[in-house]
Structure formats: structure tokens, C-alpha cells
Design an enzyme around this catalytic site. Structure first.
Site, PDB file in Angstrom:
ATOM      1  CD  GLU A 462      -2.164  -2.324   1.113  1.00 54.22           C
ATOM      2  OE1 GLU A 462      -0.714  -2.662   1.904  1.00 54.22           O
ATOM      3  OE2 GLU A 462      -2.205  -3.073   1.107  1.00 54.22           O
ATOM      4  CG  HIS A 532     -12.273  -8.148   5.261  1.00 57.03           C
ATOM      5  ND1 HIS A 532     -12.149  -9.161   5.365  1.00 57.03           N
ATOM      6  CD2 HIS A 532     -11.489  -8.200   4.153  1.00 57.03           C
ATOM      7  CE1 HIS A 532     -11.275  -9.786   4.816  1.00 57.03           C
ATOM      8  NE2 HIS A 532     -10.962  -8.881   3.621  1.00 57.03           N
TER       9      HIS A 532
END
Ligand SMILES: Cc1ncc(C[n+]2csc(CCOP(=O)(O)OP(=O)(O)O)c2C)c(N)n1
Ligand SMILES: [Mg+2]
Length: 732
Positions: A462, A532
Site C-alpha cells: 500500500e 473487512h
């Protein structure tokens, strides 16, 4: 021979171009000595408390002058670190400019008094603003280099264009440009270093990685940072690189190594890695004392390798300058340094009123009402063939995807990258497969429509994604990158907080990185669980310089994404996963120019008795609660959907609260320290006289989100939770 001291650069020296001329050797010595004397003068000024920090280049002069003279300022690109004084002098930064930064003058061209000394920035020389964070800059160099390759293949992308961010970004590029980035050997332990090598190697990018190895990272010796003690050995298996490991105190060896490195890069063969062993004769900085952790013998053996003494000996030995001539040269440099310091000390200090300048773009106001367009204008009327844009109400996922298609068609500066965003990295497969286009399919079809140069997968890293986006954006490109799940944004937090959002302010507007970072966020997924389902938007609204958008429906997502892309600030664009394909909030395709200004809340449900301020996936839940409150309890709730969280629409909140005198702020994120805390505090501070009851907040429990739906339901705010708050507040 006579001394000819000039500020003109010696010509670029290519590796096989024969011996250096006396003039070149004198120029190298001049730059190295100048750098050392500026350090010495700064140390004096620091002791006199006329400046406030000092970090020196001492011991690194040879490797830096070698790099600076082998490359081309204003043509190549430079991503230095805080020791790179001699590099910057070689590129053309003046001693006075350096002292202006040391005193923090208003006229400090690198930052206008915002950054410490040695945090370089010079737009015309292509020296990109440096932060104090070790190693973040290597990914900017990678993004910059790949943008350069793209621009040289797509020169039309550089054209100026009015009406959006392109009007304010001059793009310059050269077909054979290179990007130089420098770090200390300790900094090679950072993950971002390896992430940068990965992409530079894989994409054969013209990036020169310069490792200035002085054997220490503050007090930590090299063998603690680097297994085996030699970074060159560890990186040797990366493909496509030119490698050189050199005596970083030998200026000529350095110049030749960087010349060869540049040649390799300019020929399109890939990146280069130049590892210079240098010394650190002074402590890490003036805040450090190396006698606390280095033996006397070690310090003495370092001193024997001082690059300046070595070069001076060479000039004498080869009869290039006599002792008197060297003395005269050094005295001349001393005078130059003293005069530059005196001028800087007399320079005006920054005005306190300048502080808020350049947090955001001063060229493009994304809150301007003139941005707003009518959705009906562009929409295709219903009744068209199924599947055609506009033929039926579309989901949020569809209209985000449509916006990306429309904007990429309009603006060749846009590139899209991230994990799994391409249709298929192996293009050949596309003849027989449909393509991936993102784990949520938000980027579906973009690679097929616009090609693999503009839409491609990143490594699973990321910081790599956001760091490269900074590199693209600072030279005028418009990267739209995706972080696959908000839950995994954390490796990029360093880049978002210290680089993406700060680039403009810390360089006083000389540089900016207006990238768009799209981030699927949130829970209510029934089984999304801890990793999530996360929220956490207030961590990002707490970062100056970053715009934060959080739409709740398809039309807003389309119009706000368009504004995000066209605006001149970095934007974090949150997309709630639960809302991607809900039947709530679907809309007709609004056309390729539909845009919504930032900072304008929407009244989702008008009401008179309670104001409910919210956003994201809580909007439909708040609506359910409000309908039930009306139906069953005759309470009339007004719901405001903020739509953008920074900026946010204070006027809309204040107007509604003045009308209702009762207010709830509701969000999906945890209650404590959440976004609602700031809104509630401001309401209490500024609207106290208008309130008939305390401000109420609704948010998730102060835990993470659990997997089992019974737990998830209890953790996240539900319509019933909101209804209860409405009833309590009405009864107060
Ligand atoms: C990300 C980050 N962590 C820690 C620091 C604090 N720090 C500043 S310089 C430094 C050591 C750097 O050593 P090296 O990379 O070898 O460069 P040198 O200073 O020796 O040239 C540290 C730990 C920082 N600036 N950034
Ligand atoms: Mg070091």
C-alpha cells in the site's frame, strides 16, 4: 595555474570521457569545501542560537558532488534527503538560499520558514520537496520516473487545459530524463526502500538509487540495520539494475559511477544502484554526540578518509593548485559564506498570517458553487435499451465506474493503479476472459478501454501505491489509486500523512500531489469481521491538506468523484462497500460532466424537531429510523447527509440546528474520538444558545467489528439505535 572560481557547472562527465580537467577538479573541490564551510557556519549560528537546527553533509561531499555533476538540474529529477547539501549546491542551490532556510526566513525559497534546514526544494532545478521521514522519497522518485516514461510516450497528455487542475500544472519532461534519489544506509531497512526497488526493477525505470553509507544511523551501526553489513550484497539479485559500489570519499570515482549509472538509465536499460561508502566526521546532527557510542579509534580512522582533505592532497600532488592558491580559494569561499549568512540573518521573518496559506490549493476551490451541474442535463432519458448508460437507475458501483471511464476519456493525464484493478495483467488472456477490474469490480473495463500503460496492477504494497501516486501527481499527472480495503490502508498511512497531504504546505505551494485515493470502507457486511469492516475516517479528517469525501448514494458518488478528480488537492474518496450495489440510492447516469461541489450537505429528509447529521451507510439507516419516528411517535426528524467530511458544511448544520434546537450526530465508526466528537463539540461551542437539549452522538461500540452477525449487529449502529436516540432526545 591561476584560480578560476566560477559558479558555472562543469560539463557532464561521461564514464569514458578521459581524465578530468584541472578546471573540473578545482570545481569539485570548490563545491565540497563550500558545502563543509556552510555546515561549519551553521554550527556556529546554532551555537549562537541564531538558527534552531543543524544537520550536516560532512563526509558525504564527494558522493554528492559526483551525483550532482553527473546529472542535469532542471532536466533530471531529484529526491534528496537531509544530508544532501553538496548535491544541492552542485545542482545550483545557492548558499544564501540554504541560510535563508536555516534562519526560517519568509524568503526561504524551499519552504518559507516551515521546514528545518536541509529539507530541500527547488522547482526550477527539479529538486522535489524533502520531508524528514527517512525513505518516503524513494517511492516518489519511482512514480516520477514512470510518469516521465508515460509522458514521453504520450506527449499530448502534457497539454494545458482550463477548467480543472491541469490549468495550474506545467508539465515538463525529457525523453531520457532520470530520477535520482538518495538515502542513508540505515534507511534501507524501511519497507518503502524495498518497495521502490521492486517497482523500479520490474518496470525498468530510470531511477538512480544513491546509498550514502556512513556506517551509522544516528547511533545504530550498519550491521544492525543490514544483515552482513553491506546493502550492495543484499540487492544484487534485482534484475535490470546497473550496480556500483564505490569509495564515496573519492569524488572522481563517484562522478564516474553516476555517469555510468545515468547512461544505463538514459538508455532505457533500467534503474541504477550506486552505493558510496562515506564517513560521518561530525555527529548525526547537533542534537547528537557520537562520542557516546563510537570509539576514539573508529572516529580517527574515519577522519583519515575525509573527502575534502583527500581532494586537497590530490590538487597539490598533481600540481593543479599550490598551497597558496588553495588558501586563496578557501578564503574566497569563506567570504562568500559569511556574506550569504549575514544577508540571510537580515532577511524578513514569515508573517504569522502566512500560516494557513498553501494548506490547500489556492488555484482551484472545490467548494465553489459554480462546479454544480444539473444531473438531468447529461442523463439519457429512461426507456433506452437495457444496459445503455442511463437506461435504468444504476448502482453506486456502476456510477463510480462510469465516472472513471468518462474522466479517463477526457483527461489523458489520468492513470489508475492498485491491487487487482486491472482487467488482466497478462493482456493475452483478455481475448478469452472477462477481466477482473478490482475486487469490487469498480475499475472493470478500464484497462481494456484505455490500455495497460494507464491502468495496471501494483505490487501488493500500500505504501508503494500511495508513494508512487505522489511521484506522479507532483509533476502534473492525475493518479487515481485504489486501496483495496480501508482495513489495509495502514501501511500507506505514512505516505498519506507525511507526504501526500503535506507536499503543498511544506513547500509553500511549490509542489503539490493532488492524487485521488479511492478506498472501499465500512461494515454491515454480515461476516465482514475485523479486517473487512473497519471505519476510521476521523483519523484522516485530522490531516490538514487532505480532502475527505464519503458519499451515501450513486449520484453523489458520481458527482463527487468527478470533483475529486478535477480538483487540485489530494482526495481520500471513501466508498462504502455495503452501498456499492444496494437498491437504496440508485440513480440514472447523469452524463460525463456531472459534478457536485465539496462541502455541501444534502437535506435527505426535511424535518422540524430534530436534526440528524450523518453520512455514508448510516444515511439509509437514519432514514428508516426517521420514518418510524414519524409514523409511530410523531417526531419530525431532519436528516443532513454531509457527503464530504473535509470540508464539511457547517452552514447547513447550523441552519438546521437553529431551526430544530435538537441534534444527533450519527456515524458507523466508533463513538469515542469519532467524527461526531468534533461536530458535537463545535455545535456546543457555537450554537449553545440555540439548543434545547444536549448534543447526542450515535456510533459503534468502542471495539472492532466481530464476525458473527449477532455480534456485528450489536456493535454497529442500527436503525433501532438511532430511533432510541431520537426518542430520548425528543423526551429530554
Ligand atoms: C521514518 C523515520 N524514522 C525515524 C526517523 C529519525 N531519524 C532521523 S535520521 C535517522 C537515521 C538515518 O540513518 P541513515 O539512513 O543511515 O542516514 P544518515 O543520517 O546516517 O545519513 C533516524 C532514525 C526519521 N526521520 N524517519
Ligand atoms: Mg548512515
Amino acid at each position: 595555474m591561476g584560480i578560476a572560481v566560477s559558479t558555472a557547472r562543469v560539463p557532464v562527465t561521461q564514464p569514458d570521457s578521459g581524465p578530468l580537467t584541472p578546471q573540473q577538479l578545482i570545481e569539485i573541490y570548490r563545491l565540497m569545501f563550500l558545502s563543509r564551510r556552510i555546515d561549519d557556519r551553521e554550527i556556529l549560528l546554532k551555537r549562537q542560537q541564531k538558527i534552531f537546527f543543524q544537520v550536516s553533509c560532512a563526509g558525504h561531499e564527494a558522493v554528492q558532488v559526483g551525483a550532482g555533476l553527473a546529472l542535469r538540474p532542471g532536466y533530471d529529477w531529484f529526491f534528496p534527503y537531509y544530508r544532501d547539501r553538496a548535491l544541492c549546491l552542485a545542482l545550483g542551490v545557492t548558499p544564501e538560499e540554504m541560510f535563508l532556510q536555516a534562519v526560517g526566513a519568509a524568503t526561504d525559497p524551499a519552504s518559507a520558514g516551515r521546514q528545518m534546514p536541509n529539507h530541500w526544494s527547488n522547482r526550477s532545478l527539479h529538486i522535489v520537496s524533502t520531508s524528514s521521514s527517512t525513505t518516503t522519497q524513494v517511492l516518489h522518485a519511482v512514480g516520477c520516473a514512470e510518469a516521465g516514461l508515460y509522458l514521453s510516450r504520450t506527449p499530448e497528455a502534457a497539454a494545458k487545459s482550463s477548467g480543472d487542475y491541469r490549468a495550474f500544472h506545467d508539465i515538463d519532461f525529457n525523453r531520457d530524463e532520470v530520477a535520482l534519489t538518495c538515502v542513508g544506509e540505515g534507511s534501507t531497512s524501511q519497507g518503502e526502500f524495498w518497495e521502490a526497488l521492486n517497482t523500479a526493477s520490474n518496470r525498468k525505470l530510470p531511477v538512480i538509487f544513491c546509498i550514502e553509507d556512513n556506517g551509522y544511523a544516528i547511533s545504530v551501526p550498519v550491521e544492525v540495520n543490514t544483515p552482513g553489513g553491506n546493502i550492495s550484497k543484499l540487492v544484487a539479485s534485482f534484475p535490470n539494475f546497473y550496480f556500483a559500489e564505490i569509495d564515496g570519499t573519492d569524488a572522481e570515482a563517484c562522478l564516474r559511477a553516476f555517469g555510468a549509472a545515468a547512461e544505463h538509465c538514459r538508455a532505457g536499460l533500467g534503474p541504477a544502484f550506486v552505493h558510496g561508502h562515506c564517513i560521518r566526521p561530525y555527529s548525526h546532527s547537533l542534537s547528537d554526540d557520537d562520542k557516546l557510542y563510537r570509539s576514539a579509534a573508529e572516529r580517527e580512522s574515519d577522519a583519515m578518509r575525509d573527502p575534502i582533505a583527500k581532494m586537497q592532497m590530490r590538487l597539490l600532488r598533481e600540481g593543479i593548485l599550490s598551497a597558496d592558491e588553495i588558501n586563496a580559494l578557501e578564503q574566497q569561499i569563506d567570504r562568500e559564506v559569511a556574506e550569504a549568512a549575514d544577508r540571510a540573518l537580515a532577511a524578513p521573518l514569515p508573517e504569522v498570517a502566512s500560516i494557513p496559506r498553501q494548506v490547500y490549493s489556492e488555484d482551484f476551490d472545490p467548494t465553489s458553487a459554480s462546479i454544480a451541474t444539473d444531473p438531468a442535463k447529461g442523463a439519457t432519458p429512461p426507456g433506452k435499451a437495457a444496459g445503455a448508460k442511463g437506461s435504468a437507475p444504476r448502482t453506486m458501483a456502476d456510477l463510480i465506474n462510469a465516472c472513471l471511464h468518462d474522466e479517463m476519456r477526457r483527461d489523458p493525464r489520468i492513470v489508475v493503479f492498485g491491487e487487482d484493478v486491472a482487467d488482466a495483467s497478462r493482456e493475452g488472456a483478455l481475448a478469452e476472459v472477462k477481466g477482473k477490474g478490482g475486487v469490487f469490480k469498480l475499475t472493470a473495463g478500464l484497462q481494456t478501454a484505455f490500455g495497460s500503460e494507464r491502468v495496471f496492477n501494483s505490487p501488493l504494497a500500500e505504501a508503494n501505491i500511495v508513494g508512487r501516486a505522489v511521484g506522479y501527481a507532483l509533476r502534473g499527472m492525475k493518479p487515481i489509486v485504489e486501496i483495496q480495503f480501508f482495513d489495509y490502508i495502514w501501511p500507506a498511512m505514512h505516505q498519506i500523512h507525511n507526504e501526500l497531504s503535506l507536499m503543498r504546505w511544506r513547500s509553500n505551494g511549490a509542489w503539490a500531489s493532488p492524487a485521488v485515493v479511492r478506498v472501499p470502507i465500512g461494515g454491515y457486511l454480515t461476516g465482514g469481521a475485523i479486517y473487512h469492516s473497519q471505519s476510521g475516517e476521523s483519523l484522516f479528517t485530522h490531516i490538514p491538506g487532505l480532502r475527505v469525501v464519503f458519499p451515501s448514494n450513486a449520484l453523489d458518488a458520481n458527482g463527487l468523484l468527478r470533483t475529486a478528480i478535477r480538483c487540485d488537492d489530494p482526495v481520500l474518496f471513501f466508498e462504502h462497500k455495503r452501498l456499492y450495489r444496494e437498491s437504496y440510492g440508485r440513480a440514472l447516469y447523469p452524463g460525463p460532466d456531472f459534478a457536485i461541489p465539496f462541502g455541501k450537505a444534502k437535506i435527505v429528509r426535511p424535518g422540524t424537531e430534530i436534526t440528524l447529521v450523518t453520512y455514508g451507510a448510516v444515511v439509509p439507516r437514519a432514514l428508516q429510523a426517521a420514518e418510524k419516528a414519524k409514523r409511530e411517535h410523531n417526531i419530525d426528524v431532519e436528516i443532513l447527509d454531509l457527503r464530504t467530511l473535509n470540508p464539511y458544511d457547517w452552514e447547513a448544520i447550523a441552519t438546521s440546528v437553529r431551526k430544530t434546537s435538537r441534534v444527533i450526530v450519527a456515524h458507523e465508526d466508533m463513538l469515542s474520538w469519532g467524527y461526531g466528537a468534533e461536530i458535537a463539540a463545535r455545535i456546543a461551542e457555537e450554537l449553545f444558545d440555540d439548543l434545547d437539549a444536549p448534543v447526542r452522538r450515535v456510533g459503534a461500540m468502542d471495539t472492532f467489528v466481530a464476525y458473527q452477525p449477532v455480534l456485528e449487529d450489536a456493535i454497529l449502529p442500527q436503525p433501532e439505535t438511532i430511533l432510541k436516540a431520537i426518542r430520548d432526545l425528543r423526551a429530554y
